[in-house]
Design a protein around this motif. Sequence first.
Motif, mmCIF file in Angstrom:
data_model
loop_
_atom_site.group_PDB
_atom_site.id
_atom_site.type_symbol
_atom_site.label_atom_id
_atom_site.label_comp_id
_atom_site.label_asym_id
_atom_site.label_seq_id
_atom_site.Cartn_x
_atom_site.Cartn_y
_atom_site.Cartn_z
ATOM 1 N N SER A 146 43.076 34.961 46.868
ATOM 2 C CA SER A 146 43.046 36.054 45.635
ATOM 3 C C SER A 146 42.570 37.406 46.281
ATOM 4 O O SER A 146 42.084 37.286 47.405
ATOM 5 N N ALA A 147 42.832 38.329 45.715
ATOM 6 C CA ALA A 147 41.999 39.594 46.036
ATOM 7 C C ALA A 147 40.540 39.726 45.962
ATOM 8 O O ALA A 147 40.150 38.735 45.247
ATOM 9 N N THR B 296 41.600 44.149 42.566
ATOM 10 C CA THR B 296 43.446 44.363 41.923
ATOM 11 C C THR B 296 42.990 45.450 40.774
ATOM 12 O O THR B 296 43.989 46.084 40.524
ATOM 13 N N ARG C 101 48.014 38.110 35.233
ATOM 14 C CA ARG C 101 46.916 38.105 36.055
ATOM 15 C C ARG C 101 46.138 36.614 36.028
ATOM 16 O O ARG C 101 46.543 35.662 35.367
ATOM 17 N N GLY C 102 45.385 36.441 37.398
ATOM 18 C CA GLY C 102 45.076 35.355 37.627
ATOM 19 C C GLY C 102 46.063 34.392 38.525
ATOM 20 O O GLY C 102 45.743 33.308 38.599
ATOM 21 N N GLY C 103 47.213 34.978 38.732
ATOM 22 C CA GLY C 103 48.371 33.980 39.194
ATOM 23 C C GLY C 103 48.274 33.644 40.526
ATOM 24 O O GLY C 103 49.096 32.859 40.980
ATOM 25 N N SER C 104 47.193 33.847 41.362
ATOM 26 C CA SER C 104 46.985 33.255 42.734
ATOM 27 C C SER C 104 46.885 31.569 42.370
ATOM 28 O O SER C 104 47.433 30.764 43.116
ATOM 29 N N GLU D 247 45.383 40.902 47.658
ATOM 30 C CA GLU D 247 45.941 39.684 47.930
ATOM 31 C C GLU D 247 46.431 39.599 49.500
ATOM 32 O O GLU D 247 46.016 39.056 50.392
ATOM 33 N N LYS E 151 37.010 44.674 40.204
ATOM 34 C CA LYS E 151 38.062 43.899 40.994
ATOM 35 C C LYS E 151 38.773 44.467 41.834
ATOM 36 O O LYS E 151 39.219 45.646 41.209
ATOM 37 N N PHE F 26 49.497 35.258 44.039
ATOM 38 C CA PHE F 26 49.668 36.492 43.114
ATOM 39 C C PHE F 26 50.988 36.993 42.942
ATOM 40 O O PHE F 26 51.436 37.537 41.993
HETATM 41 N N1 ASP Z 1 43.880 39.278 42.085
HETATM 42 C C1 ASP Z 1 44.695 39.024 40.609
HETATM 43 C C2 ASP Z 1 44.045 39.149 39.462
HETATM 44 O O1 ASP Z 1 42.918 39.762 39.439
HETATM 45 C C3 ASP Z 1 45.430 37.520 40.791
HETATM 46 C C4 ASP Z 1 44.326 36.490 41.221
HETATM 47 O O2 ASP Z 1 43.316 36.793 41.256
HETATM 48 O O3 ASP Z 1 44.630 35.385 40.750
HETATM 49 O O4 ASP Z 1 44.467 38.774 38.442
#
Ligand code: ASP
Length: 446
Positions: free
Chosen positions: A38-39, A51, A184-187, A116, A49, A170
């Motif tokens: 992830s980032a 992102t 979001r959270g797609g990693s 990312e 974050k 992501f």
């Molecule tokens: N960086 C992206 C987010 O903050 C994806 C991830 O972290 O999975 O949603």
Amino acid sequence: MQPIVAKFGGSSLADAKQFRKVAEIVRADPDRRFIVVSAPGKRSSGDTKVTDLLYRCCELASAGKDHTPVLEQIRGRFEEIIRELGIAFALDAELDVIDRHLRTAPERDYMASRGEYLNAKLFAACLGFSFYDAAEAVRFAPDGRFLADETNALLSAALSPLERAVIPGFYGADETGRVHTFSRGGSDVTGALVARAVSARLYENWTDVSGMLFTDPRIVPNPGVIDHITYRELRELSYMGASVLHEDAVFPVRRAGIPINIRNTNRPDDPGTMISHDLPPAAAQRPITGVAGRKGFSALQVEMSLMNNEIGFGARLLSILAAHGVPFEHCPTGIDTMSVVVDTAAFNACREAVLRQIELQLRPDHLSVEDGLAMIAVVGHGMGGQRGIAARVFSAVAEAGVNIRMIDQGSSELNIIIGVDEADYENAVRGICRALSDATESENDG
Ligand code: ASP
């Protein structure tokens, strides 16, 4: 030996100290050959974050405002990691490309993906692994739809000749090279896609908790970590609000039968939670795996004498909801009554129209809506073979002084769903958890 795919979340790679921990974890097992990142996330609770900073840059640039102070903040985050780890990395050249993009035609998904992208390049340099850009193989249609089969073919072909690689999570791209992101959270999703593509023996998902908790710790303090859970149980609990993984991350690995292991970067010796098709014998004995719930439901109550004799009544009721784009969650029925539980927010968007159509098309004897419902899911494959679990759950709710408004148990005996007033939600969850832990203790004693 089949490889392990390890995905590290934003908090696991938020700064140089975390990078070191992660590098140590990767090096500790030579099978950890494909790493998805992830980032950089939050370093502390008040932090932002990367992102989110990137989205902010894009918003500013799109509105014709100056994005440079925010881009400088992003530079600062990466510079610190590079300096502290002593990596040779051409950060200025990379940030110039991003800056030029912002000054010409800023695109939200492209911008969001850069956290990312940079983190993966940096971590690859830190480990001495290859960098493989997800835009080359994670395929989207031009309208943003994700293309699973194409991605799998491209990713397996691209990764099989590589001994070790770091892949940014992501995002991916369409055939023209335009970047698209997952939600979001797609990693987590990218990690699962990579695991499937390289036929991994395990998908490790490293985060900042030691696994999935038995229930919400804001309601029941120190609820304990679930050691093993099946994909189906996980799906039931996640749907009801227990979040540990991106929802779409389960399907690719589940289909391929690859287990997922949720691990804690800050406590790497903790075994975490193992997610797989079947449970080992000890876990399979346990009646309940977890308890989760959500507020914000409404129940449509429809009453009609001789409803049971009228073929197609239920189908017509549900098709009215479907025509208005409202999915139904549960549907307990009686002889002459039917309740349909829906998400209140989705229902509110077309409440009047739906009620009008029900009156018009079905002419029920009685139609009402009850808002303010909370649904609690008590989930566990083990309850299938054991008597008395439902009785224990319902007595616990009664003992907590809570009135049960609705009960639904799927035929698979994987879960018991209980509807209560929103105001009673926390009390009911606490009561159920207390009763289940007392029961487990007394079974162990006996
Ligand atoms: N960086 C992206 C987010 O903050 C994806 C991830 O972290 O999975 O949603």
